[in-house]
Design a protein around this motif. Structure first.
Motif, short mmCIF file in Angstrom:
data_model
loop_
_atom_site.label_atom_id
_atom_site.label_comp_id
_atom_site.label_asym_id
_atom_site.label_seq_id
_atom_site.Cartn_x
_atom_site.Cartn_y
_atom_site.Cartn_z
N GLY A 20 0.74 -1.46 -0.03
CA GLY A 20 -0.20 0.41 0.28
C GLY A 20 1.13 1.38 -0.27
N TYR A 21 2.21 1.77 -0.43
CA TYR A 21 2.59 2.44 -0.60
C TYR A 21 2.96 3.32 -2.20
N VAL A 22 3.33 4.30 -2.63
CA VAL A 22 3.98 4.98 -3.07
C VAL A 22 5.18 5.99 -3.37
N ARG A 23 5.70 5.55 -4.94
CA ARG A 23 7.09 5.82 -5.12
C ARG A 23 6.82 6.94 -4.78
N GLU A 24 7.87 7.87 -4.91
CA GLU A 24 8.68 9.42 -5.72
C GLU A 24 6.67 10.28 -5.47
N TYR A 25 7.26 9.85 -3.62
CA TYR A 25 6.23 11.25 -3.11
C TYR A 25 6.21 12.31 -2.86
N GLN A 26 5.42 12.85 -3.38
CA GLN A 26 5.48 15.05 -3.34
C GLN A 26 4.26 14.95 -2.04
N ALA A 27 4.79 15.12 -0.59
CA ALA A 27 4.29 15.70 0.10
C ALA A 27 4.25 16.87 1.17
N ILE A 28 5.26 17.70 0.84
CA ILE A 28 5.65 18.80 0.94
C ILE A 28 5.31 19.96 0.08
N PHE A 33 10.59 18.84 -3.24
CA PHE A 33 11.41 17.40 -2.59
C PHE A 33 10.24 15.83 -2.88
N ARG A 34 10.57 14.86 -3.58
CA ARG A 34 10.29 13.69 -3.44
C ARG A 34 11.24 12.44 -1.92
N PHE A 35 9.60 11.82 -1.68
CA PHE A 35 10.59 10.78 -0.99
C PHE A 35 9.97 9.41 -0.94
N ASP A 36 11.17 8.65 -1.13
CA ASP A 36 10.65 7.37 -2.06
C ASP A 36 9.70 6.48 -1.85
N PHE A 37 9.89 6.21 -0.54
CA PHE A 37 8.03 6.06 -0.32
C PHE A 37 7.28 6.41 0.69
N CYS A 38 6.30 6.42 0.22
CA CYS A 38 5.18 6.66 0.66
C CYS A 38 3.43 5.67 1.38
N PHE A 39 3.94 5.44 2.82
CA PHE A 39 2.11 5.18 2.99
C PHE A 39 1.25 6.01 3.78
N ARG A 40 1.01 6.23 2.52
CA ARG A 40 -0.64 7.54 2.71
C ARG A 40 -1.34 7.55 3.85
N LYS A 41 -1.58 6.49 3.97
CA LYS A 41 -3.05 6.34 5.02
C LYS A 41 -2.29 6.91 6.22
N LEU A 44 3.63 8.22 6.38
CA LEU A 44 4.75 7.14 6.48
C LEU A 44 5.55 7.37 5.71
N LEU A 45 6.89 8.21 5.79
CA LEU A 45 7.51 8.31 4.44
C LEU A 45 8.74 7.38 4.74
N ILE A 46 9.50 7.44 3.93
CA ILE A 46 10.96 6.38 3.89
C ILE A 46 11.75 6.92 2.86
N GLU A 47 12.75 6.56 3.73
CA GLU A 47 13.90 7.47 2.26
C GLU A 47 14.96 6.34 1.82
N ILE A 48 15.30 6.39 1.17
CA ILE A 48 16.16 5.23 1.02
C ILE A 48 17.66 5.87 0.56
#
Length: 106
Positions: A20-28, A33-41, A44-48
């Motif tokens: 249930g994740y999105v890749r290259e998510y623009q959260a701000i 800035f794009r975050f490598d992974f985002c579990f939107r619900k 939670l953002l994940i950076e590698i």
């Protein structure tokens, strides 16, 4: 642009059933800035962060400063942020940590 390390982490997530994740998510809003992974619900953002040990962008002053700014903005916008380096992804520590956070464990 995704890296081989990010693709490996995506395969680990998929194999664990964490799809249930999105890749290259623009959260701000208003920032590139794009975050490598985002579990939107779960917000939670994940950076590698590859290149930590070989002089890559995440291991030099300018890149480290950018990572601080990006992470701080994510928190200010109500996200949680996990960051993993090459060793953490390859060893499975990144996946294990992500699983625990998504389950609400410490």
């Amino acid at each position: 642009m995704t890296s081989a390390l990010e693709n490996l982490f995506a395969m680990q997530l998929d194999a664990a059933g964490l799809t249930g994740y999105v890749r290259e998510y623009q959260a701000i809003p208003g920032r590139k800035f794009r975050f490598d992974f985002c579990f939107r619900k779960e917000r939670l953002l994940i950076e590698i962060n590859g290149g930590t040990y070989n002089g890559g962008a995440h291991g030099r002053g300018v890149g480290i400063n950018r990572d601080y700014e990006k992470g701080n903005l994510a928190v200010q916008h109500g996200f949680r942020l996990l960051q993993f380096d090459t060793k953490m992804v390859k060893s499975g520590v990144g996946l294990e940590t992500t699983e625990r956070v998504l389950r609400g464990e410490k």
